[in-house]
Design an enzyme around this catalytic site. Sequence first.
Site, PDB file in Angstrom:
ATOM      1  N   GLY A 138     -16.134   0.547 -15.397  1.00  0.00           N
ATOM      2  CA  GLY A 138     -14.800   0.024 -15.091  1.00  0.00           C
ATOM      3  C   GLY A 138     -14.727  -0.958 -13.944  1.00  0.00           C
ATOM      4  O   GLY A 138     -13.756  -0.967 -13.201  1.00  0.00           O
ATOM      5  N   VAL A 147      -9.665   2.869  -4.249  1.00  0.00           N
ATOM      6  CA  VAL A 147      -9.051   3.461  -3.058  1.00  0.00           C
ATOM      7  C   VAL A 147      -8.232   4.699  -3.438  1.00  0.00           C
ATOM      8  O   VAL A 147      -7.662   5.354  -2.572  1.00  0.00           O
ATOM      9  CB  VAL A 147      -8.195   2.425  -2.288  1.00  0.00           C
ATOM     10  CG1 VAL A 147      -9.094   1.313  -1.752  1.00  0.00           C
ATOM     11  CG2 VAL A 147      -7.079   1.831  -3.142  1.00  0.00           C
ATOM     12  N   HIS A 189     -14.290   0.551  -0.441  1.00  0.00           N
ATOM     13  CA  HIS A 189     -13.142  -0.272  -0.043  1.00  0.00           C
ATOM     14  C   HIS A 189     -12.034   0.536   0.625  1.00  0.00           C
ATOM     15  O   HIS A 189     -10.897   0.079   0.683  1.00  0.00           O
ATOM     16  CB  HIS A 189     -12.604  -1.046  -1.260  1.00  0.00           C
ATOM     17  CG  HIS A 189     -13.589  -2.055  -1.792  1.00  0.00           C
ATOM     18  ND1 HIS A 189     -13.545  -2.565  -3.065  1.00  0.00           N
ATOM     19  CD2 HIS A 189     -14.668  -2.637  -1.191  1.00  0.00           C
ATOM     20  CE1 HIS A 189     -14.547  -3.420  -3.227  1.00  0.00           C
ATOM     21  NE2 HIS A 189     -15.245  -3.471  -2.115  1.00  0.00           N
ATOM     22  N   GLN A 210     -15.419   1.724  -5.778  1.00  0.00           N
ATOM     23  CA  GLN A 210     -14.662   0.633  -5.137  1.00  0.00           C
ATOM     24  C   GLN A 210     -13.189   1.016  -5.082  1.00  0.00           C
ATOM     25  O   GLN A 210     -12.384   0.311  -4.488  1.00  0.00           O
ATOM     26  CB  GLN A 210     -14.803  -0.653  -5.944  1.00  0.00           C
ATOM     27  CG  GLN A 210     -16.218  -1.178  -6.018  1.00  0.00           C
ATOM     28  CD  GLN A 210     -16.348  -2.279  -7.069  1.00  0.00           C
ATOM     29  OE1 GLN A 210     -16.045  -3.423  -6.816  1.00  0.00           O
ATOM     30  NE2 GLN A 210     -16.794  -1.915  -8.255  1.00  0.00           N
ATOM     31  N   TYR A 250       0.821  -1.221   0.000  1.00  0.00           N
ATOM     32  CA  TYR A 250       0.000   0.000   0.000  1.00  0.00           C
ATOM     33  C   TYR A 250       0.855   1.271   0.000  1.00  0.00           C
ATOM     34  O   TYR A 250       0.450   2.287  -0.574  1.00  0.00           O
ATOM     35  CB  TYR A 250      -1.022  -0.016   1.142  1.00  0.00           C
ATOM     36  CG  TYR A 250      -2.119  -1.013   0.849  1.00  0.00           C
ATOM     37  CD1 TYR A 250      -3.108  -0.727  -0.086  1.00  0.00           C
ATOM     38  CD2 TYR A 250      -2.109  -2.275   1.432  1.00  0.00           C
ATOM     39  CE1 TYR A 250      -4.082  -1.664  -0.409  1.00  0.00           C
ATOM     40  CE2 TYR A 250      -3.088  -3.219   1.120  1.00  0.00           C
ATOM     41  CZ  TYR A 250      -4.063  -2.900   0.198  1.00  0.00           C
ATOM     42  OH  TYR A 250      -5.031  -3.826  -0.139  1.00  0.00           O
TER      43      TYR A 250
HETATM   44  P1  OAD Z   1     -11.162  -5.323 -11.797  1.00  0.00           P
HETATM   45  O1  OAD Z   1      -9.709  -5.311 -12.063  1.00  0.00           O
HETATM   46  O2  OAD Z   1     -11.764  -6.607 -11.315  1.00  0.00           O
HETATM   47  O3  OAD Z   1     -11.957  -4.917 -13.115  1.00  0.00           O
HETATM   48  C1  OAD Z   1     -11.577  -3.806 -13.852  1.00  0.00           C
HETATM   49  C2  OAD Z   1     -12.543  -3.606 -15.002  1.00  0.00           C
HETATM   50  O4  OAD Z   1     -12.135  -2.436 -15.678  1.00  0.00           O
HETATM   51  C3  OAD Z   1     -12.552  -4.752 -16.033  1.00  0.00           C
HETATM   52  O5  OAD Z   1     -13.886  -5.107 -16.343  1.00  0.00           O
HETATM   53  C4  OAD Z   1     -11.844  -4.118 -17.248  1.00  0.00           C
HETATM   54  O6  OAD Z   1     -12.324  -4.617 -18.493  1.00  0.00           O
HETATM   55  C5  OAD Z   1     -12.210  -2.664 -17.070  1.00  0.00           C
HETATM   56  N1  OAD Z   1     -11.308  -1.711 -17.753  1.00  0.00           N
HETATM   57  C6  OAD Z   1     -10.011  -1.843 -18.101  1.00  0.00           C
HETATM   58  N2  OAD Z   1      -9.570  -0.732 -18.715  1.00  0.00           N
HETATM   59  C7  OAD Z   1     -10.600   0.145 -18.754  1.00  0.00           C
HETATM   60  C8  OAD Z   1     -10.788   1.472 -19.248  1.00  0.00           C
HETATM   61  N3  OAD Z   1      -9.817   2.148 -19.844  1.00  0.00           N
HETATM   62  N4  OAD Z   1     -12.006   2.036 -19.100  1.00  0.00           N
HETATM   63  C9  OAD Z   1     -13.027   1.372 -18.499  1.00  0.00           C
HETATM   64  N5  OAD Z   1     -12.907   0.132 -18.018  1.00  0.00           N
HETATM   65  C10 OAD Z   1     -11.727  -0.484 -18.137  1.00  0.00           C
HETATM   66  O7  OAD Z   1     -11.470  -4.103 -10.796  1.00  0.00           O
HETATM   67  P2  OAD Z   1     -12.716  -3.871  -9.836  1.00  0.00           P
HETATM   68  O8  OAD Z   1     -13.966  -4.438 -10.408  1.00  0.00           O
HETATM   69  O9  OAD Z   1     -12.693  -2.442  -9.448  1.00  0.00           O
HETATM   70  O10 OAD Z   1     -10.748  -4.601  -3.779  1.00  0.00           O
HETATM   71  O11 OAD Z   1     -12.284  -4.745  -8.584  1.00  0.00           O
HETATM   72  C11 OAD Z   1     -13.089  -4.766  -7.452  1.00  0.00           C
HETATM   73  C12 OAD Z   1     -12.243  -4.937  -6.214  1.00  0.00           C
HETATM   74  O12 OAD Z   1     -11.375  -6.061  -6.370  1.00  0.00           O
HETATM   75  C13 OAD Z   1     -11.286  -3.785  -5.942  1.00  0.00           C
HETATM   76  O13 OAD Z   1     -11.901  -2.714  -5.289  1.00  0.00           O
HETATM   77  C14 OAD Z   1     -10.228  -4.410  -5.099  1.00  0.00           C
HETATM   78  C15 OAD Z   1     -10.059  -5.713  -5.849  1.00  0.00           C
HETATM   79  O14 OAD Z   1      -9.592  -6.792  -5.141  1.00  0.00           O
HETATM   80  C16 OAD Z   1      -9.905  -4.768  -2.751  1.00  0.00           C
HETATM   81  O15 OAD Z   1      -8.706  -4.812  -2.880  1.00  0.00           O
HETATM   82  C17 OAD Z   1     -10.583  -4.900  -1.428  1.00  0.00           C
END
Ligand code: OAD
Length: 231
Positions: A169, A87, A103, A85, A52
Site C-alpha cells: 500500500g 501516522v 513519519h 509510513q 491534523y
Molecule cells: P500514497 O497515497 O502515495 O500511495 C498509496 C498506495 O496505496 C498507492 O500505490 C495505491 O495504489 C495503494 N492502495 C490504494 N488502495 C489500496 C488498498 N485497498 N490496498 C492496498 N493498497 C492500496 O501513500 P504512501 O505511499 O503511504 O507523508 O505515501 C507516503 C507518504 O506521502 C505518506 O506517509 C505521507 C505522504 O505525503 C507525509 O505526510 C510526511
Amino acid sequence: MKITVLSGAGISAESGIKTFRDSDGLWENYNVMDVASIEGWYKNPDLVQQFYNERRKQLESVEPNKAHKILAELERDFEVEIVTQNVDNLHERAGSTKVIHLHGELTKARSVKNSERIYELGYREIRKGEKAEDGGLLRPHIVWFGEAVPLIEKAAEIVSQAETLIVIGTSLNVYPAAGLLEYAAGSAAIYLIDPAEVKYVGSRRITFIKEKASDGMEKMKQYLYEATGKC
Ligand code: OAD
C-alpha cells in the site's frame, strides 16, 4: 522466519482512511506543502493544526481491517516487524507489537522547542495556542516535508534483517522511505501488494501481488504457511 513489512497509506484504505495520491486522495483536496511541510507550519500553523486535528478525530472512528489483523496474527508463528509510513495507529490496534512510525504518530504531540518532549494526545485536538511545559507550542508529532526522518537508520537495519520483505500500500513516491527496499539482503524475497501499478525504480527483484491489502495479505499468509511448512 523474519518478516519485515513496509506499509503505506493503502493498507488503511479499506478501513476508510484516504490515501494521499490516489484520485480521491488527500492531496487532491489539500496542498501538501500547506499542511505537511515545515514551511506550511511556519506560514499558517492554525491550518496545519486543523488538518491534523481532523485526521486524529477521524482515526477514532475507524477500525483496523483484515490486512492489519493478518499481520498481527502472523506474530504467532513468525518474527514480524513493521516499518510504517502511516501516522495512524491501526497496526497497533490490530495487535502488532513491533511497529515503528517513520513519519510520526497522529495520537502524539510534541513541543516545538524540544522534539524529545512528546505527549500522548489520544484522539483529542491540539487547542489553538496550546503549549508544552517548556513553553513551546505543541505541534503534531509528524515528520513533515523538509524535516529529517529520525527513524530511518533503525528502519534500514530492520529491513536488512528481513528474510521476507512485504511492501504494502505505498506508491513509493516519498524518500527516504521508498529507498528502504534497497537495504534488503540479496537473499531476501520481496513482495509488493498493491491493486495499482507501482512504479519501482530500484534494482531489486520484486514479486508483485496486484490485490487490495486484505486479499493480498490473505494470499501472502497462505503462501508463508505453505512455504515454511507451519500450520
Ligand atoms: P500514497 O497515497 O502515495 O500511495 C498509496 C498506495 O496505496 C498507492 O500505490 C495505491 O495504489 C495503494 N492502495 C490504494 N488502495 C489500496 C488498498 N485497498 N490496498 C492496498 N493498497 C492500496 O501513500 P504512501 O505511499 O503511504 O507523508 O505515501 C507516503 C507518504 O506521502 C505518506 O506517509 C505521507 C505522504 O505525503 C507525509 O505526510 C510526511
